[in-house]
Enzyme design. Structure first.
Site, PDB file in Angstrom:
ATOM      1  N   LYS A  89      60.514  82.746  28.245  1.00 27.82           N
ATOM      2  CA  LYS A  89      60.582  82.264  26.670  1.00 27.82           C
ATOM      3  C   LYS A  89      59.152  81.355  26.619  1.00 27.82           C
ATOM      4  CE  LYS A  89      63.326  79.148  24.033  1.00 27.82           C
ATOM      5  NZ  LYS A  89      64.495  78.089  23.916  1.00 27.82           N
ATOM      6  N   SER A 114      67.916  79.054  20.461  1.00 34.21           N
ATOM      7  CA  SER A 114      66.449  79.345  20.056  1.00 34.21           C
ATOM      8  C   SER A 114      66.125  80.380  21.111  1.00 34.21           C
ATOM      9  CB  SER A 114      65.558  78.212  20.069  1.00 34.21           C
ATOM     10  OG  SER A 114      65.650  77.674  21.616  1.00 34.21           O
ATOM     11  N   SER A 161      70.633  76.505  23.900  1.00 33.92           N
ATOM     12  CA  SER A 161      69.731  77.479  23.570  1.00 33.92           C
ATOM     13  C   SER A 161      69.565  78.513  24.484  1.00 33.92           C
ATOM     14  CB  SER A 161      68.375  76.919  23.149  1.00 33.92           C
ATOM     15  OG  SER A 161      68.507  76.387  21.991  1.00 33.92           O
TER      16      SER A 161
END
Length: 513
Positions: A88, A163, A187
């Site tokens: 990420k 997210s 997330s």
């Protein structure tokens, strides 16, 4: 979209990380072959999915060649050596663009690695690239990325969660066998639920936060994103453990997770006490929960009972205030953490179009141009909550609710070894459907937020499909430092679902095949 890269043992991109690791150890494939298969897959499908923000194929292959050379030299390598991974874009990586999904950090090349990246490199996991995300991890749909939304491989018109939608989508689209996410209020787990993958939020402090671009420091936690529970356990053992560079790091080593997962694969839960949380969709008439989500949860509880578990209902009354408390604590911490993005030290710098160039005016112009609407909204909320005259009424009261939530967890874990609930109240919604209503977007985190406020670990595992053929998630929560329980119960739930319905990802539409 098709996967043209295959080996005598079958399509490499559809293999689990554990299977790939076994093939690599046996010498049936090389790390370069595995990396090449996934890079080809990314080239094929990512223009439609947009899971990645940055891919450097040459660097990935160089890392893979280094692993092959170490193996050829007879070196005893870690179990996952040669298995590629996506990371990420909120995780700092030396010399590789790290943007946290924001234009304010566009093109920034960090001078150091996050601790978890250092551990991935030491374990020999070639990095495929950096995945898309909501800007500074603020969002539940990956529509708030400064670089455009990621799409759900199950239906390209739907969100992949947020997210960390990029990491979850990369797994569901078979672009990567492993990924790293971060979980501030769900997330990792919520994207896993809506993409039919596995996501784990470890105990707070059990995976180093050093090198994460901070959103809310008391809530943020990095963790594994995978397609199987065993893969998550293996990855957790790589990235977890004490880090002297992180003052909140726990002293315990990250061990025993893979053994717990392998124990759970039998599907036997004899003697395990499972608590159904009434306030997290555990009651049959839970408001806001999609009918198919509630039905799937009831089926999974029945299956766990049939597998030998003792199921009890528990009540955590303070959980009903968790969403409100979270959306005061998170913006408050975010307004403080994001103050460093001022156009002075690094990242974007925008000077005012006219008038004097002062520090205050440069800061205002830079933040106005570099931050998206959701980031601005939360900074304003957080600054207001921390302002003189309102601190005790808002931020202080939210912290008191947080203490009550922690007490509710303590009481619940006296009655049960783990707690279960749906991971998210609905399956993936359509892109743009909730952008005009921030409150509706925030409600997607209603079941995941309590774990972050209390610092306890949680996992989301696939739990079947709804009537539209979209994935549903089952959430399992354990006491702090008892992450191994997640892997045993999660692997058992995965096994029981596979026995009754087959693996969820086997039913993904052709768009991701």
């Amino acid at each position: 979209m098709t996967d043209s890269t295959s080996s005598p043992t079958g399509s490499l991109t559809r293999r689990s990380a554990a299977d790939l690791a076994a093939l690599l150890r046996a010498g049936e494939v090389s790390a370069v072959e595995v990396a090449t298969a996934h890079l080809d897959r990314i080239a094929d499908v990512d223009p439609a999915v947009h899971a990645f923000l940055h891919v450097d194929g040459e660097d990935t292959l160089a890392q893979a060649r280094a692993v092959d050379a170490r193996r050829a030299a007879g070196e005893d390598l870690p179990e996952l050596a040669g298995v590629p991974i996506a990371v990420k874009d909120v995780v700092v990586t030396r010399g590789t663009p790290t943007t946290a999904g924001s234009r304010i950090l566009e093109g920034w090349l960090p001078p150091y690695d996050a601790t978890l990246v250092t551990r991935l490199r030491e374990a020999g996991l070639p990095m495929l690239g950096k995945t898309n995300m909501d800007e500074f991890a603020m969002g539940s749909s990956t529509e708030h990325s400064g670089y455009g939304p990621t799409r759900n491989p199950w239906d390209l018109d739907r969100i992949p969660g947020g997210s960390g939608g990029g990491s979850a989508a990369a797994l569901a689209a078979f672009e990567a066998p492993l990924a790293i996410g971060t979980d501030t209020g769900g997330s990792i787990r919520q994207p896993a639920a809506v993409t039919g993958t596995v996501g784990v939020k470890p105990t707070y402090g059990s995976v180093s936060r050093y090198g994460l671009v901070a959103l809310a420091s008391s809530l943020d936690q990095a963790g594994p994103c995978t397609r199987t529970v065993l893969d998550a356990a293996l990855l957790h053992e790589v990235i977890g453990g004490h880090d002297p560079l992180d003052s909140t790091s726990l002293p315990e080593p990250a061990v025993g997770y893979a053994d717990a997962a392998r124990q759970g694969l039998s599907g036997d839960l004899t003697g395990v006490r499972i608590g159904v949380v009434r306030e997290l969709g555990g009651s049959g008439d839970a408001q806001g929960y999609q009918r198919e989500v509630s039905a799937a949860f009831e089926r999974s509880v029945a299956a766990l009972t049939a597998a030998g578990a003792e199921v009890v209902e528990v009540s955590c009354p303070s959980f009903e205030a968790a969403l409100a408390a979270y959306y005061l604590i998170l913006p408050a911490e975010a307004s403080s953490n994001l103050a460093k993005f001022d156009g002075m030290r690094f990242g974007l710098r925008v000077e005012p179009a006219e008038g004097p160039v002062t520090a205050e005016r440069v800061m205002a112009a830079t933040r106005g141009a570099g931050f998206g609407s959701e980031v601005k909204r939360r900074i304003i909320l957080g600054t207001y909550a921390l302002s003189a005259g309102y601190y005790d009424a808002y931020y202080g009261s939210a912290q008191k609710v947080r203490t009550l939530i922690q007490r509710d967890f303590t009481a619940a874990f006296e009655a049960a070894d783990v707690l279960v609930s749906p991971t998210a109240p609905t399956t993936a919604f359509r892109l743009g459907e909730k952008l005009s209503d921030p409150l509706a977007m925030y409600l997607n985190d209603v079941a995941t937020i309590p774990a972050n406020l209390a610092g306890v670990p949680g996992i989301s595992v696939p739990n079947g499909l709804d009537d539209a053929g979209l994935p549903i998630g089952l959430q399992i929560l354990a006491p702090a430092r008892a992450d191994a329980r997640l892997y045993r119960v999660g692997a058992a739930a995965e096994t029981l679902l596979a026995r009754s319905e087959g693996p969820v990802l086997d039913r993904i539409p052709e768009v991701a095949r």
